[in-house]
Each structure stands twice: as C-alpha cells, then as structure tokens.
Design an enzyme around this catalytic site. Sequence first.
Site, PDB file in Angstrom:
ATOM      1  N   VAL A  79       5.492  -0.629   2.719  1.00  0.00           N
ATOM      2  CA  VAL A  79       4.257  -0.784   3.482  1.00  0.00           C
ATOM      3  C   VAL A  79       3.260  -1.855   3.028  1.00  0.00           C
ATOM      4  O   VAL A  79       2.794  -1.771   1.862  1.00  0.00           O
ATOM      5  CB  VAL A  79       3.899   0.463   3.883  1.00  0.00           C
ATOM      6  CG1 VAL A  79       2.627   0.108   4.766  1.00  0.00           C
ATOM      7  CG2 VAL A  79       4.746   1.608   4.537  1.00  0.00           C
ATOM      8  N   LYS A 116       5.330  -2.262   7.889  1.00  0.00           N
ATOM      9  CA  LYS A 116       6.676  -1.578   7.242  1.00  0.00           C
ATOM     10  C   LYS A 116       7.652  -2.387   7.366  1.00  0.00           C
ATOM     11  O   LYS A 116       8.135  -2.993   8.275  1.00  0.00           O
ATOM     12  CB  LYS A 116       6.571  -0.242   7.743  1.00  0.00           C
ATOM     13  CG  LYS A 116       7.801   0.390   7.409  1.00  0.00           C
ATOM     14  CD  LYS A 116       8.120   1.729   7.601  1.00  0.00           C
ATOM     15  CE  LYS A 116       6.687   2.836   7.184  1.00  0.00           C
ATOM     16  NZ  LYS A 116       7.218   3.983   7.126  1.00  0.00           N
ATOM     17  N   GLY A 118       7.551   3.926   1.104  1.00  0.00           N
ATOM     18  CA  GLY A 118       8.363   5.188   1.971  1.00  0.00           C
ATOM     19  C   GLY A 118       9.830   5.315   1.862  1.00  0.00           C
ATOM     20  O   GLY A 118      10.487   4.310   1.326  1.00  0.00           O
ATOM     21  N   GLY A 119      10.276   6.392   2.583  1.00  0.00           N
ATOM     22  CA  GLY A 119      11.664   6.493   2.558  1.00  0.00           C
ATOM     23  C   GLY A 119      12.449   5.205   3.328  1.00  0.00           C
ATOM     24  O   GLY A 119      13.605   4.927   2.795  1.00  0.00           O
ATOM     25  N   PHE A 120      11.630   4.682   4.099  1.00  0.00           N
ATOM     26  CA  PHE A 120      12.306   3.529   4.924  1.00  0.00           C
ATOM     27  C   PHE A 120      11.922   2.054   4.505  1.00  0.00           C
ATOM     28  O   PHE A 120      12.631   1.147   5.159  1.00  0.00           O
ATOM     29  CB  PHE A 120      11.806   3.614   6.567  1.00  0.00           C
ATOM     30  CG  PHE A 120      12.321   4.894   7.120  1.00  0.00           C
ATOM     31  CD1 PHE A 120      13.552   4.911   7.461  1.00  0.00           C
ATOM     32  CD2 PHE A 120      11.556   6.126   7.256  1.00  0.00           C
ATOM     33  CE1 PHE A 120      14.125   6.041   8.245  1.00  0.00           C
ATOM     34  CE2 PHE A 120      12.248   7.341   7.941  1.00  0.00           C
ATOM     35  CZ  PHE A 120      13.391   7.201   8.512  1.00  0.00           C
ATOM     36  N   ASP A 128      10.620  13.577  11.333  1.00  0.00           N
ATOM     37  CA  ASP A 128      10.124  13.476   9.915  1.00  0.00           C
ATOM     38  C   ASP A 128       8.623  14.017   9.648  1.00  0.00           C
ATOM     39  O   ASP A 128       7.776  13.146   9.139  1.00  0.00           O
ATOM     40  CB  ASP A 128      10.389  12.115   9.273  1.00  0.00           C
ATOM     41  CG  ASP A 128      10.521  12.155   7.775  1.00  0.00           C
ATOM     42  OD1 ASP A 128      10.473  13.370   7.196  1.00  0.00           O
ATOM     43  OD2 ASP A 128      10.570  10.917   7.079  1.00  0.00           O
ATOM     44  N   ILE A 135       0.672  -1.246   0.080  1.00  0.00           N
ATOM     45  CA  ILE A 135       0.121  -0.141   0.157  1.00  0.00           C
ATOM     46  C   ILE A 135       0.693   1.382  -0.043  1.00  0.00           C
ATOM     47  O   ILE A 135       0.217   2.266   0.137  1.00  0.00           O
ATOM     48  CB  ILE A 135      -1.027   0.002   1.183  1.00  0.00           C
ATOM     49  CG1 ILE A 135      -0.235  -0.234   2.429  1.00  0.00           C
ATOM     50  CG2 ILE A 135      -2.062  -0.749   0.829  1.00  0.00           C
ATOM     51  CD1 ILE A 135      -1.121  -0.092   3.652  1.00  0.00           C
ATOM     52  N   GLY A 136       2.153   0.938  -0.076  1.00  0.00           N
ATOM     53  CA  GLY A 136       2.851   2.468  -0.035  1.00  0.00           C
ATOM     54  C   GLY A 136       4.480   1.888   0.113  1.00  0.00           C
ATOM     55  O   GLY A 136       4.703   0.986   0.518  1.00  0.00           O
TER      56      GLY A 136
END
Length: 681
Positions: A363, A378, A358-360, A475, A355-356
Amino acid sequence: MAAYISLASLLSLFTVFAASQSVKFVYNGFNETNLTLVGATVIRPSGALKLTNKSHHVIGSAFHPIPIPMFNTSSSAAPNASSFSTSFVFAIVSPSSSKGGFGFAFTLAPAMQFPGAQDGHYLGILNETNDGDSSNHIFMVEFDTVAGFKMDSDTQGNHIGININNMNPNASEPAAYFVNGTNKKREVPLESGKAIYAWIDYDGVKKLVNVTIAPVDFPKPSRPLMSESIDLSPVLKNRMYAGFSAATGQKASFHYILGWSFRVNGMADRLNLSRLPIPPNETKSSSKIQIKKALIATFCAVVVLFLLGTLFTVFIYRPTKQFEVLEDWELDCPHRFRYRDLNTATKGFKDSELIGVGGFGKVYKGVLPNTGAEIAVKKISNNSVQGIREFAAEIESLGRLRHKHLVNLQGWCKRKNDLLLVYDYIPNGSLASILFSTKKNFVLSWEHRFNIVKGIAAGLLYLHEEWEQVVIHRDVKSSNVLIDADMNGRLGDFGLARLYDHGKHSHTTHVVGTIGYIAPELIQTGKASKSSDVFAYGVLLLEVACGRGPIVHEVPDPGHVILVNWVIECLQMGRILDAVDPKLNSMYVVEEMELVLGLGLICSHPKPETRPTMREVTRYLNGDEPVPISNTISSVDSRQFDDITTRFLDVLSTDMITTSYRSSSIGKMSSSSFDSARQLD
Ligand SMILES: *[C@@H]1O[C@H](CO)[C@@H](O)[C@H](O)[C@H]1NC(C)=O
Ligand SMILES: *[C@@H]1O[C@H](CO)[C@@H](O)[C@H](O)[C@H]1NC(C)=O
Ligand SMILES: *[C@@H]1O[C@H](CO)[C@@H](O)[C@H](O)[C@H]1NC(C)=O
Ligand SMILES: *[C@@H]1O[C@H](CO)[C@@H](O)[C@H](O)[C@H]1NC(C)=O
Ligand SMILES: *[C@@H]1O[C@H](CO)[C@@H](O)[C@H](O)[C@H]1NC(C)=O
Ligand SMILES: *[C@@H]1O[C@H](CO)[C@@H](O)[C@H](O)[C@H]1NC(C)=O
Ligand SMILES: *[C@@H]1O[C@H](CO)[C@@H](O)[C@H](O)[C@H]1NC(C)=O
Ligand SMILES: *[C@@H]1O[C@H](CO)[C@@H](O)[C@H](O)[C@H]1NC(C)=O
Ligand SMILES: *[C@@H]1O[C@H](CO)[C@@H](O)[C@H](O)[C@H]1NC(C)=O
Ligand SMILES: *[C@@H]1O[C@H](CO)[C@@H](O)[C@H](O)[C@H]1NC(C)=O
Ligand SMILES: *[C@@H]1O[C@H](CO)[C@@H](O)[C@H](O)[C@H]1NC(C)=O
C-alpha cells in the site's frame, strides 16, 4: 352552357389558387421563425439548418409547421394522392477523418414528432416496434451513409432509398446521377461535405416516384436516379407534414439542409443558389493541394515525434514506461483511474511512499496530480490472478459503496497483471498498529475504543443489510480497521477476499481470511457468510477490550492460545475483567467493558446460529437491548475451542489458508500521528 363552363373553370381556378396558396413554399436558407425544430436541430446564424451535431445517438428533425393537404378534396370518388414536387440542397459533413453516420430522410408524416423513435438506422422516425407498420402513414426518401440495416438490402453504404412505413427501403440505389444522354452513372459521395441538390417528384396520376440528385452546381439531370411505380394514395393522409429527420448512432455526422422548396400539384421552384448558406467546412479543406500539404506535414511531424518518443522511452523513460493498452470493457468503467496518474501520485511507487504491506499487496500513499487529493493505492501484484475482468465488474460495484465507517474504494486500475485499488487515505493507520503498539507513551482510550467498535458495527451492518446487495467482508480484523483523523474506525478491504476466489482453480476448496478470525464452519464448508463476518467481528471486540491479538502467544500456559478461550476462562472464574487490557489502567466504564467482552464472546460463538446479526449487535452496543449473555456463554465448553485451535494448526501446515496475520492494510502509524492522537485523548 356558357355559364356552366365558366363556373367549372372558376371552381378549378379556385382549387388551383387554394392549393398553390397553402402548399407552395421556398426556403432559400432558413429562419428560426418558420420551422418546427425537435431534438438536436438548430438553425445556424448563416441560415443553414443543422439537423444533428457530433454527439452520438442523437436525433434531430425540422418540419414545415403547417400541414399540407395531399388530396383533392373536391372530388368525391376514391381519392388519389396529389402530385407533389420538392427539391432541396443538403450537405453531410463527417467529423475529422473517420466515416460518419447515419443519415437523414425527407419525410411526409401525419405528425411532426415521433415519440419513442430510435436513433441510428431508424433516423429518429420509427422504432423497432412500429417499423413496417402500415398505420404509420410515413413516406421517406432516405439519404443514408451507413450500410446494412437488414443485410438483404441497403447494403451499399452511400445510398438513397424510398421507404414506405419502413426503414427497409422499398427501393434503393447507390447515390449517383445519370450523365445527360447516356446510361453512365457518376457516383455522388453523400458524406463529402459538399452541397448536393436533390429532387423528389411524385406523379399522382401515373403513381410514380422519381428521385434525382446532382452536385449543387449542376442542372437537374434529365433522367432520374430512381423512378419507382409506387401509389402513395394508401400511404398518405389528407393532412401531412413535410420535413427532415436525421440521427446519429455509433457514428456521427453533421446533417445540413441549406435550402428547400416544396409544391403540391406542380414543379417546385428552383432554389436561388446565390442566397443559400454555405455549409461550414468543419474539418474539411476543399483544396486538394492544401490537404496534400497538410497530410505531408502531419506525416513528417508524426514520424519525427514518434522517433523522438521512441528514443525518449528507450533511453530516458524506460524504468517507468506507461503506455496504457485498454481493453474495450475497461473504457466503460467510471471508477477506472489512469495508470499515469497513479504512477505520478505515488512518485512511481517509490519505497518511501510505502505505508503498509498487507496480505493482498503493498500500500502506497499518494497525492493525485490534478486534484491534490490524498489517496492510498493498494498494488496487488499477482500473476496468477485470473478473471480480473469479472473482478473489475465487482470493484465497479463496490466503488459505489459509501459509508462513513468504511474506507471508501475510489477506483481501480489494471496494468498487465497488477491490479491497483485506490482508497481514501486514512491518516492514523490501523487499529492493530495502535492497539498492539509497543510504544509506552500512547494508549488508545476506552472512549475511543468503544466508539471505534460501534462505528465498525455500523459499517458492517451497512455491508450486510443496508446496501443494495449483500457484501460479505470476509476479512474483518483489527489490521483492516483504520483510524481516521477524528479517531473514528473505518473498515477497509471489503469484498477483496473474492479476488482469490476468482483467481484460484475451483477444484480446491480454500478458505480466505486471517488465522484467529476464521469461523469454525468456514473451515469445514469454505463458504463465507454474514455470520462468519460476525464471528470475526466478535474476535475484534475481544481484541479491543483485551489489547491482545486473537492468538495469545504471550500467555505462558500453552493451553491458552486462543484469545476467546482465555476470556472464557476468566468468565468461568467469575473474573471477566481480568481479561481487560492492562494498558487501560482501569480507566474504562465497567458496564461498557462487560458489554463488549460478553458481546465478543457470543459473536465468536462456534455455532453460527447462536451468533447475533449485525443489526442486533448494533442494538446491544447502543444499549437498546441487553445482551443475552449468560445462557449462551455457559453452554460454551472451552475444549471446543481447543479443537478449533488444533484445526487451525492443521490447516496452517497446508497452503489452503491465505494468511495475513496481523498485517497492516492501509496506512501506518507515524510517531507524529501518535502524538496528535494523544493530544486528542
Ligand atoms: C427571420 O424572419 C423574420 C421575419 O421575416 C426577420 O425579422 C428576422 O430577421 C429573420 N431572421 C433571420 C435570422 O434571418
Ligand atoms: C417564414 O416566416 C417569415 C416570417 O414569419 C415569413 O415572412 C416567410 O414567408 C416564411 N417563409 C416561408 C417559406 O414560409
Ligand atoms: C447535440 O444535441 C443534443 C440534443 O439536443 C445535446 O444534448 C448535445 O449536447 C449536443 N451535442 C453537442 C456536441 O453540441
Ligand atoms: C385515380 O387514379 C386512377 C388511375 O391511376 C384513375 O383511374 C382514377 O380515376 C383516379 N381517381 C380519381 C378520383 O381521380
Ligand atoms: C388535383 O387537382 C389539381 C388541380 O385541379 C389537378 O391538377 C390534379 O391533377 C389533381 N390531382 C389528382 C390526383 O387528381
Ligand atoms: C415506437 O413509436 C411509436 C410511435 O411513435 C410509439 O407509440 C411507441 O411507444 C414506440 N415504441 C417504443 C418501444 O418506444
Ligand atoms: C414497401 O415494402 C414493405 C416491406 O418491405 C411492404 O410491406 C410494402 O407493401 C411496400 N410498399 C410499397 C408501396 O411497395
Ligand atoms: C419520372 O421519371 C420518368 C422516367 O424518367 C419520366 O418519364 C417522368 O416524367 C418523371 N416524372 C416526374 C414527375 O418527374
Ligand atoms: C440535362 O438535360 C436537361 C434537360 O434536357 C437540361 O436541363 C440539363 O441542363 C442537362 N444537364 C446537363 C448537365 O447537361
Ligand atoms: C437570387 O438572389 C439574389 C440575391 O438575393 C438576387 O439578386 C437574384 O435576383 C436572385 N435570383 C433569382 C433567379 O431569383
Ligand atoms: C471553407 O473553405 C474554403 C476553401 O478553403 C474557404 O474559402 C472558406 O472560407 C471556408 N469557409 C469557412 C466557413 O470556413
């Protein structure tokens, strides 16, 4: 003369009578009504006294409820402690195959309870502070199955000790008995689960303590295992309680007393073995043949299962093999999830559940197999992450954070170099995805926007000031704000940026954050603070008001790259409302809009000392206090911001900044959720 003799003999007769009246008892099995039980001790329906259960670090004791006079009160001279004799049958059953612990002790003490006593080696009688203290007035014979209380003595695991006020025995011997007429000793394994007879005899005249044990079906051996010259006169008090105390520690065993006989001045009565309860078998089968059979059967089964399992793993299950090798420290973490559950929840981290990104990390959406709860997982795949253990400790603490405007961290799981973080699943995706959506048919209303920024302020205030320790988010950005089903904003990813601190080498100063949200002083010092979070929050406010990201690429004039500058320009031209998101179509409350824009500017002021705290921000947003806008904004020179722009671009060309510009964190807006959100409008 005759009268005198008869009087003396009468007197002595009387004392014998009195003594034997009060201080002789026999328990052939136990009954609830007699003993005083403390802690884990219970009396089984069979009549067995069970001092400990299989829990670790428990204490259990049982005492004869009536105090026993230990001195002949009739004599006036310096008193000698009376002779006494006691015998009992006990069994120690260790759970399953492993060795148990710790042990139990026959105890003579001035009281029946020992507040503050410790478990393990202290057997529930003494503790570190009073161990060895002569004011304890405690005599014990310990039947201990764990070695090494003080290394110098007591080193034999299976041993019996005579202890005076002290857990370090004054005398100790491996548990055994002397075969009649020889010097040969036979060992008696205390933990065997078999019933063992024990005799403790004290001679008050010779000042001698004898201890003898033997298997229950043996007569008393003529030679005691231990015969120690010890004067109990200074140890015992006149009124002593007799009983047993046992404790478990890291290891646990069941300690049973099956029968008990006690007498002062004279030999204790022999127990009627036919009336004693049988110690429960628990796990041990007395038949050796049965044990062998069981062992062989188990071994075969294990081999077959192992072969099958190996085949299964190698040929069928290989793509998602999931043996979990846990390190010790991981076992203590209440927020740790099992990898297997997360793997099932996310259908093996299938792309369809993504679903995503991200920078890390990526997800995934998931549904927990046992509870059916929706989660977002995540997955941080970073081989360079070091110090994951320290970070896990931090996550454990972050996992206790709970606020309705935070995306709560439910837990975590480590697997090789992957770190999996489990969050609440938030259905409507990120604020960034909604604000900057190119879909024409959905616009986030001002009412919702204002509500969202207020919520995020509350969440950030909680992190900064209201939790037990200060948490710097590091962040804050629109893509880290998620929108829940009620259109409330919830801040995600708090504290996560520290992962990179732990992970990277310390000799390079590096800045974590997202371009456009990084406070100028952060670039210089590399030190995140509450005030650098406020800076990012200010940028977020402007984004929400203007419907644009922090760097305004769309504006054709290349001088207007930074959103803040652009708003200031509008302000300086006296037309701040020109900055407002055109998609709102003038549907907003002007005072609220001015408040958000103005507050956005002071929060993202280049000088940290000018920025308000989150508590002040909350007050301004709630209208409790007016925003001190004019004096601060007028002092801002827009060229200063251009400086910052230049520095941003400088930094961009190096790898000192971890960029995650406008990346969505958890959740993605599906078109159906747009539609449902629209209905909420
Ligand atoms: C315990 O002793 C009392 C009185 O002697 C008796 O009534 C009771 O049944 C006994 N209980 C057990 C479990 O033996
Ligand atoms: C235990 O209690 C019962 C009932 O109170 C009593 O009859 C019995 O004598 C007691 N046993 C001992 C050993 O004191
Ligand atoms: C053991 O006894 C302790 C103390 O009474 C109790 O808290 C614990 O639940 C018991 N454990 C078991 C396995 O029965
Ligand atoms: C106590 O025992 C000692 C010998 O150990 C003896 O000499 C002394 O008389 C005894 N005292 C009494 C009061 O019996
Ligand atoms: C205490 O008195 C009893 C009975 O009179 C006697 O048998 C015993 O030896 C005495 N104990 C001591 C230590 O004097
Ligand atoms: C140790 O035990 C004594 C006596 O039971 C008690 O008074 C004391 O508080 C205990 N100490 C600790 C540290 O628990
Ligand atoms: C028992 O041992 C302790 C020290 O381990 C010592 O202080 C004490 O005097 C001894 N008691 C006897 C009766 O030997
Ligand atoms: C204790 O043991 C010694 C040595 O075997 C023996 O002489 C003595 O009679 C025993 N005393 C008691 C009270 O059993
Ligand atoms: C050992 O000797 C004692 C006393 O002499 C006797 O009562 C007992 O039965 C003997 N034990 C064995 C195992 O023969
Ligand atoms: C032991 O108990 C049984 C059953 O209660 C009884 O028949 C037997 O006489 C008792 N034996 C002795 C020596 O008291
Ligand atoms: C314990 O084991 C023995 C021998 O296997 C068996 O006869 C007895 O019934 C068992 N007792 C219990 C309480 O299970």
